[in-house]
Every structure is written in C-alpha cells, then in structure tokens.
Design a protein around this motif. Structure first.
Motif, mmCIF file in Angstrom:
data_model
loop_
_atom_site.group_PDB
_atom_site.id
_atom_site.type_symbol
_atom_site.label_atom_id
_atom_site.label_comp_id
_atom_site.label_asym_id
_atom_site.label_seq_id
_atom_site.Cartn_x
_atom_site.Cartn_y
_atom_site.Cartn_z
ATOM 1 N N GLU A 119 -6.778 3.211 5.191
ATOM 2 C CA GLU A 119 -5.222 2.344 5.736
ATOM 3 C C GLU A 119 -6.008 2.277 7.315
ATOM 4 O O GLU A 119 -6.423 3.545 7.845
ATOM 5 N N ILE B 286 4.983 0.451 7.868
ATOM 6 C CA ILE B 286 5.061 1.909 7.701
ATOM 7 C C ILE B 286 3.651 1.754 7.087
ATOM 8 O O ILE B 286 3.010 1.088 6.660
ATOM 9 N N GLU B 287 2.438 3.266 7.397
ATOM 10 C CA GLU B 287 1.584 2.485 7.992
ATOM 11 C C GLU B 287 0.989 2.970 5.924
ATOM 12 O O GLU B 287 1.789 3.428 4.657
ATOM 13 N N GLY B 288 0.134 1.602 5.388
ATOM 14 C CA GLY B 288 0.026 0.789 4.321
ATOM 15 C C GLY B 288 1.290 0.496 3.617
ATOM 16 O O GLY B 288 1.818 0.589 1.953
ATOM 17 N N GLY B 289 2.508 0.143 4.203
ATOM 18 C CA GLY B 289 3.198 -0.808 3.641
ATOM 19 C C GLY B 289 4.468 -1.088 4.186
ATOM 20 O O GLY B 289 4.318 -1.251 5.257
ATOM 21 N N MET B 290 5.905 -0.747 3.561
ATOM 22 C CA MET B 290 7.106 -1.214 4.013
ATOM 23 C C MET B 290 8.107 -0.463 3.900
ATOM 24 O O MET B 290 8.376 -0.287 2.601
ATOM 25 N N SER C 35 5.177 5.662 12.275
ATOM 26 C CA SER C 35 5.704 4.899 12.200
ATOM 27 C C SER C 35 6.396 6.209 12.223
ATOM 28 O O SER C 35 7.674 5.789 13.293
ATOM 29 N N VAL D 268 7.712 -0.179 -0.048
ATOM 30 C CA VAL D 268 7.037 -1.016 -0.255
ATOM 31 C C VAL D 268 5.986 -0.440 -0.012
ATOM 32 O O VAL D 268 5.243 -0.552 0.728
ATOM 33 N N LYS D 269 4.797 -0.322 -1.173
ATOM 34 C CA LYS D 269 3.636 0.577 -0.804
ATOM 35 C C LYS D 269 2.767 -1.022 -0.955
ATOM 36 O O LYS D 269 2.428 -0.560 -2.271
ATOM 37 N N GLN D 270 1.676 -0.938 0.045
ATOM 38 C CA GLN D 270 0.281 -1.765 -0.816
ATOM 39 C C GLN D 270 -0.312 -0.281 -1.974
ATOM 40 O O GLN D 270 -0.943 0.194 -1.524
ATOM 41 N N LYS E 105 -1.876 -3.506 14.644
ATOM 42 C CA LYS E 105 -1.914 -1.830 14.990
ATOM 43 C C LYS E 105 -2.792 -1.700 15.974
ATOM 44 O O LYS E 105 -3.957 -2.431 16.440
ATOM 45 N N GLN F 15 2.259 13.469 3.429
ATOM 46 C CA GLN F 15 2.980 11.733 1.895
ATOM 47 C C GLN F 15 1.921 12.097 1.090
ATOM 48 O O GLN F 15 1.246 12.788 1.045
#
Lengths: 252, 316
Positions: free
Chosen positions: B192, A157-161, B94, B184-186, B249, B11
C-alpha cells in the motif's frame, strides 16, 4: 433541505511562506477558499439544485474572510455567516465550538466541509463540529448519494474503498474526486453583492472551550543540499545511481 | 513517567506497521500501554507485549468487526475517561484521522495532527504543504496525537509479555446508526502506498496509461508500490487512489523514484518527507531536481528499463 457549508480562507497553494517573529506572515499573500471546502460548496449546490432548499456558508475569521464568503455566494450559496473571532485565543476545538454554535441554531439537515484545510492541515474542525452537534459523519468522501433521508458516501481507505450509509442529519467532509467546483458566473457575482452576509461575534456565542494545544514555534525546512545529478551517458548514469543508492544512501 | 497510549491499528488480523512505529515513539514519551479494537483480535494483543507494551486493553466484539466512527469513538472515549492516559497516539490513516478528532472533542482534549517528529518535548508537524513546520505542545491532558505512518522507526522486538485487560463495549442506538455497506479492496501484490518502503511514481512524462507497465516492472523488482502525480491521474491514466500529492496520498518511503514528474509544489507536499528522492526527467530545469537527492537527466523510456535491469542484477 437545509445545508450548511463550513469554509476556511487559506493561502494560495503557491504562496511563499515567510516566518516573522515566530509566526507565518500573511502580508502580501493571495488567499483562496480552501480547495477541499470548494468541493463542499459545489456538492451543497448540486444537492440543492436537485431537491431544493437553502445553502448557507459559514466561516470563522476576520473581515478579510468576507471575500471568500462572497465568492461562495457568487457560486450560488443563498446566504453567508461570518463568525468574528477577534481577540479569542483559538485552537481547533475553539474554532469548532464557535462554528457549531453558529450552525446549531439553524436546524440544518446536512453540514458539508472539506476534510482538511491546506494551511494548518489539522483535519479536525469538521469532525469536531459533527461531535458537538451530535451528527453522524462520513469523512473524506469521494462520492455522495442522497435517497430516502439517508446519505451514502464512498471514502477511500488504505488499499480500497468503503461505502458508508448514515441517516440525516449528518456531516460530510469532502475529498478530491467528489466533484469539479464551478466558477462563479458574472450574474452570480452581481447577485452575490445583494445576498445576506451576517456577522456573529464570538462573544455572543458563549464559547466555553479553551485552547488545549499551543504552537510554540514555526520554522522553515532547511534548504536541501543539491543532489547528485547524472547526465549524458545513460549507461554510466544508471550504474552510478544504483551504486549510490546501495552504498551511499543504503536504501536498496 | 507519563502514561502513553497507543491505539493499535490492525487489518486482516494483523497489527499494522504504523502501530509498531507508534510504540517506538511512545517509548520516548513514557510508559506504554495500548488499546486494540475489533472482532476476533484478542490473540493479537500478546504480540504488542513483545515490543515493550506493558498492558493492552482489548475490546473484542462482533459489533467492532466493521469500523465506524461512532462505535470506535464510544469505546475509546469511555476508556480514556476511565483510565486517564496523558498522551494518546493514533495512526494518521483513513481510520485514525476519522475518529481521533471525534474522540478528542468528546473528552475535551486537544489534538496534534500528522506528527512527523518529536524533539525536546515538542511535536513537529508540517503545515502549508510542507513549506513550513509547527512545533506544538499540548497544554492540557489528555492530548491526542496522530502520527504519520512510515516516519518513526518501528519499535524493536524486545521479548517480554503484557497484561491483557478485556474491555466490555456497549453501544447506544446512536452509535449504531452508521452502516458500512461495502468494503472494496483492490487486489494487488504490491504494498500500500502509505506503508511502502519504496515507491516508483509516474507523471505526465509517462505519456499514456500503457507506459506505466515499465514502472510496475521496476516496482516488482524492488518490492515497491506504484504512485502517480496529479497530471497522470487527471489524464485518466491511473486511479485517484494512487495519486501522491496535496490532494492525494501523503507518503514517506525510504526511497521515492519520480519518473517524468515535474515536481509541482502540490506533488512535493505529498512526497517531500521521503528519505531519499530520485528524479528521472528529460528536462534539466524540472523543479523535481531541486528536491532530488539523486537524478538522471534523460529519457525515462530509456533510463527506466536500464535501471530495472540493474536493480534486478543487484537484488537477484
């Protein structure tokens, strides 16, 4: 485990696109299995190798698609079904209904397909099939696990999983990263010639959908003007570039 | 005037930029109403009013805290069937690309995907890796249109307020079968990729993962995101989530700086719609120079630090 894989035959990524009479001209173009659908085939084969079962590949299209179905059989799929859409006006909804009806009779536990086809890039057919067959879905999956009748899929997903769990039966769309598709072996290619390849005619599937969108025109992008390329003295090049980005392009 | 809906995407309790871009497009198409789904999002609805949306439908409940395809499809399909908008805009993210075709199929609608322009009543979308474009029109109502982020100008704030109508959401057992186990967020201070205004990207010419530090440094001066080509990702230098290109992307920043990237067609497919492209490559024959608006033929390890210093001077 009965697994259906939906594949599409597409132009080779490197193919030059020629527009003729308002349509993309397919003549002389190399065709391949849509790369995302190859991930789906590979994943189906790996699951079958682990838990047993049957892998059936489906594709909608003319006789030309046979080549791609044979390749999927050579990779290890057990049998193939081609849905002949000759004379049917299609959009994503019509193709989805045709494939769903062909798949629907088979009592599949799992349907796999690529998340997008690299030609028309609609990214719709897989998800539409899931809806028609009332299957749970996980879209754009980069990692998949099967345990206790449940699928756990990771998706970007945007900015992660995101990790999602769905019960079977389900439909999964494959994203790059899921696996590395195998090449057909010589033995596989020989065996593929003897495997069943059934043709189903759209007219026998009672398709009710009508196209809801219409492609009015196809055009090629305008050739880009040659850019400004700086070389030789790097200090001069850098300051000229920064100046151009600020004053001419106005992007910084 | 046509009734046009924008499915807002939020978000972390913030309406995402792409939502305002969709409102901008929707204003060209007709009267704009919006829909917002989530948990604890009601307070965000008024914000849309300031951008020219006349009404926002809000489904705010605990079940909608985690996004799942089935739950969103249930709420949106029911609402569209009841209120009958003519065009529904969804972000091509997504999330949006996950539920849009499912909603379309349930309500018997057509969908036009990944739209990047609108001209004379037709939606324009890239096909064949951006080597051609389709002009597409819906021939039935409603039609769902998914909109590429970062392409349409965002609607301007114009003051005003909007009506907010709460929508009750009810789910069947089937709608609740999918469970989100983990998100899980980076953690990153950088924007982004798909929303970034500027992207600095590295390819095979970076020679190793450690060298991306010079790109990160430039990115931080510019407030940019850092991307990578497939060659860099396949070499294990960057994670796949940073890959720009056909199998990664698709991005449309105002400025894309390609460093040590040859410009394979698969890469161009992911960044060709950038407004301004800069290429830095020591090979004057590299394909990337064919699409670049500006380029420097030179050693990126010399050029990038110099550029960073120059940007720093300009922006400090």
């Amino acid at each position: 485990m009965k697994i259906a894989v939906l594949i599409k035959q597409t132009f080779d990524t490197e193919a030059k696109i020629v527009v003729k009479e308002g349509k993309v001209d397919p003549s002389g173009v190399n065709v391949i299995i849509n790369p995302y659908d190859e991930f789906a085939i590979e994943e189906a084969l790996r699951i079958k190798e682990k838990v047993g079962g049957e892998v059936v590949v489906f594709s909608a299209g003319s006789d030309k698609v046979t080549e791609s179905l044979r390749k999927a059989l050579a990779m290890g799929a057990d049998r193939a079904v081609r849905v002949e859409l000759d004379g049917v006006a299609v959009d994503e909804g019509v193709v989805a209904e045709a494939l769903a009806k062909a798949v629907g009779e088979g009592n599949f536990d799992l349907v796999l397909t690529g998340w997008l086809a690299i030609d028309d890039r609609s990214a719709q057919v897989g998800v539409r099939v899931a809806e028609i067959l009332n299957l749970s879905q996980i879209n754009m999956v980069t990692q998949l696990e099967l345990a206790d009748g449940k699928l756990t899929g990771s998706r970007e997903i945007e900015g992660g999983m995101e990790v999602v769990e769905v019960p079977l039966p389900a439909l999964i769309t494959a994203q790059r990263g899921l696996n590395e598709p195998r090449y057909p072996s010589m033995k596989g290619i020989m065996q593929a010639k003897k495997k069943e390849l059934k043709v189903v005619n759209a007219s026998d599937l009672n398709i009710s959908a009508q196209p809801k969108v219409e492609v009015k025109d196809v055009f090629l992008p305008k050739a880009k003007e040659a850019g400004k390329i700086y070389k030789d003295d790097m200090a001069d090049a850098v300051s000229a570039l920064v100046k151009a980005l600020r004053e001419e392009a106005k992007v910084i | 005037m046509a009734k046009v809906w924008v499915i807002l995407e939020a978000q972390d309790q913030k309406i995402k930029k792409v939502s305002y871009e969709m409102i901008g497009l929707a204003k060209q198409l007709g009267d704009v109403e919006a829909v917002l789904l989530g948990s604890g999002v009601s307070s965000l609805a008024q914000e849309a009013g300031e951008y020219g949306v006349s009404k926002v439908f809000v489904a705010d409940c605990a079940e909608l805290k985690d996004y799942t395809t089935a739950k969103y499809t249930r709420v949106l399909a029911d609402l569209i069937q009841k209120k009958k908008p003519e065009i529904v805009l969804v972000a091509n993210t997504s999330q949006g690309r996950d539920f849009a075709p499912r909603v379309a199929q349930r309500i018997g609608a057509g969908q036009i995907s990944d739209v990047m322009d609108y001209q004379e009543g037709q939606f324009i979308r890239p096909v064949y890796s951006g080597k051609a474009f389709f002009k597409v029109s819906p021939c039935a109502c409603p039609a769902i249109v998914t909109v590429r982020p970062n392409v349409f100008p965002a609607a301007e704030k114009c003051g005003g307020s909007c009506l907010v109508e709460e929508v009750a959401a009810s789910f069947s057992a089937d709608d609740l079968k999918a469970i989100v186990k983990e998100v899980v967020k980076q953690v990153s201070s950088r924007p982004e990729l798909t929303e970034a205004n500027i992207i600095v990207s590295g390819g095979r010419g970076m020679k190793g993962p450690e060298n991306f530090a010079i790109l990160e440094e430039m990115a931080d001066v510019l407030g940019a995101a850092v991307g990578a080509s497939r060659a860099a990702v396949d070499s294990g230098w960057r994670h796949h989530s940073f890959q720009v290109g056909q199998t990664g992307k698709t991005v449309s920043p105002s400025l894309y700086i390609a460093c040590g990237i040859s410009g394979a067609i698969q890469h161009l497919a992911g960044m060709g719609s950038s407004k301004v492209i800069v290429a830095i490559n020591k090979d004057p024959e590299a394909n990337i120079f064919k699409v670049a608006d500006y380029g420097i033929v030179g050693d990126l390890f010399e050029v990038v630090p110099m550029l960073t210093a120059e940007f720093k001077k300009l922006l400090s």
